[in-house]
Design a protein around this motif. Structure first.
Motif, PDB file in Angstrom:
ATOM      1  N   VAL A   1       0.861  -1.179   0.000  1.00 26.68           N
ATOM      2  CA  VAL A   1       0.000   0.000   0.000  1.00 26.68           C
ATOM      3  C   VAL A   1       0.900   1.233   0.000  1.00 26.68           C
ATOM      4  CG1 VAL A   1      -1.776   1.280   1.267  1.00 26.68           C
ATOM      5  CG2 VAL A   1      -1.791  -1.221   1.281  1.00 26.68           C
TER       6      VAL A   1
ATOM      7  N   THR B   1      -4.482   6.767  -1.771  1.00 32.58           N
ATOM      8  CA  THR B   1      -3.980   5.449  -1.407  1.00 32.58           C
ATOM      9  C   THR B   1      -3.973   4.561  -2.643  1.00 32.58           C
ATOM     10  OG1 THR B   1      -4.870   5.682   0.822  1.00 32.58           O
ATOM     11  CG2 THR B   1      -4.379   3.442   0.085  1.00 32.58           C
TER      12      THR B   1
ATOM     13  N   LYS C   1      -3.238   0.580  -3.770  1.00 34.29           N
ATOM     14  CA  LYS C   1      -3.111  -0.768  -3.212  1.00 34.29           C
ATOM     15  C   LYS C   1      -2.734  -1.762  -4.299  1.00 34.29           C
ATOM     16  CE  LYS C   1      -6.563   0.138   0.321  1.00 34.29           C
ATOM     17  NZ  LYS C   1      -7.862  -0.220   0.861  1.00 34.29           N
TER      18      LYS C   1
ATOM     19  N   SER D   1       4.660  -1.245   2.782  1.00 32.93           N
ATOM     20  CA  SER D   1       3.923  -0.017   3.002  1.00 32.93           C
ATOM     21  C   SER D   1       4.856   1.162   2.784  1.00 32.93           C
ATOM     22  CB  SER D   1       3.363   0.007   4.429  1.00 32.93           C
ATOM     23  OG  SER D   1       2.741   1.243   4.704  1.00 32.93           O
TER      24      SER D   1
END
Length: 107
Positions: A31, A38, A40, A102
Motif C-alpha cells: 500500500v 492510497t 493498493k 507499506s
C-alpha cells in the motif's frame, strides 16, 4: 549512510524512472499513501509511479535513513517539475521479506 538493499533499489529505480523495476521493490499486497491518495497492490502502484514520473520527472537524493526493525524512514531531497522543487520529503517504509509492504510519503 547504510541503506537496506530494497531501499537502495527503490531510490535507483525512482531515479532511472523505471516503473517496472520500481514496482518489483514492493510486495503484491503493498500500500502506498501519497498526495492524499492510497494505492493498493502492484497494479495501482505501477499506475501511480508512471503518472508521477510523467508529471514530475523527479530525482531523489537520500539524506538520511533510520530503521527500527522492519520500519524505516528515508529522508530525501526530491527535485523535479513540481511546484516547490526541490523539497525534502520523508518516505515512511514498512518492509516485509526484503520488499516494501507499506510506503507513506510526507513533506
Amino acid at each position: 549512510m547504510k541503506l537496506h538493499k530494497v531501499v537502495e533499489r527503490f531510490i535507483e529505480t525512482q531515479n532511472n524512472h523505471d516503473s517496472n523495476a520500481y514496482v518489483a521493490c514492493f510486495t503484491d499486497s503493498a500500500v502506498v499513501h501519497d498526495e492524499g491518495k492510497t494505492h493498493k497492490g502492484k497494479t495501482e502502484i505501477r499506475q501511480w509511479i508512471e503518472d508521477a514520473n510523467e508529471k514530475y520527472q523527479s530525482f531523489m537524493e537520500p539524506l538520511k535513513y533510520e530503521a527500527t526493525g522492519p520500519k524505516g524512514i528515508l529522508t530525501a531531497k526530491v527535485s523535479g517539475t513540481f511546484p516547490g522543487s526541490p523539497a525534502v520529503l520523508q518516505f515512511h517504509l514498512v518492509l516485509e521479506d526484503d520488499l516494501i509492504d507499506s510506503l507513506k510519503v510526507s513533506g
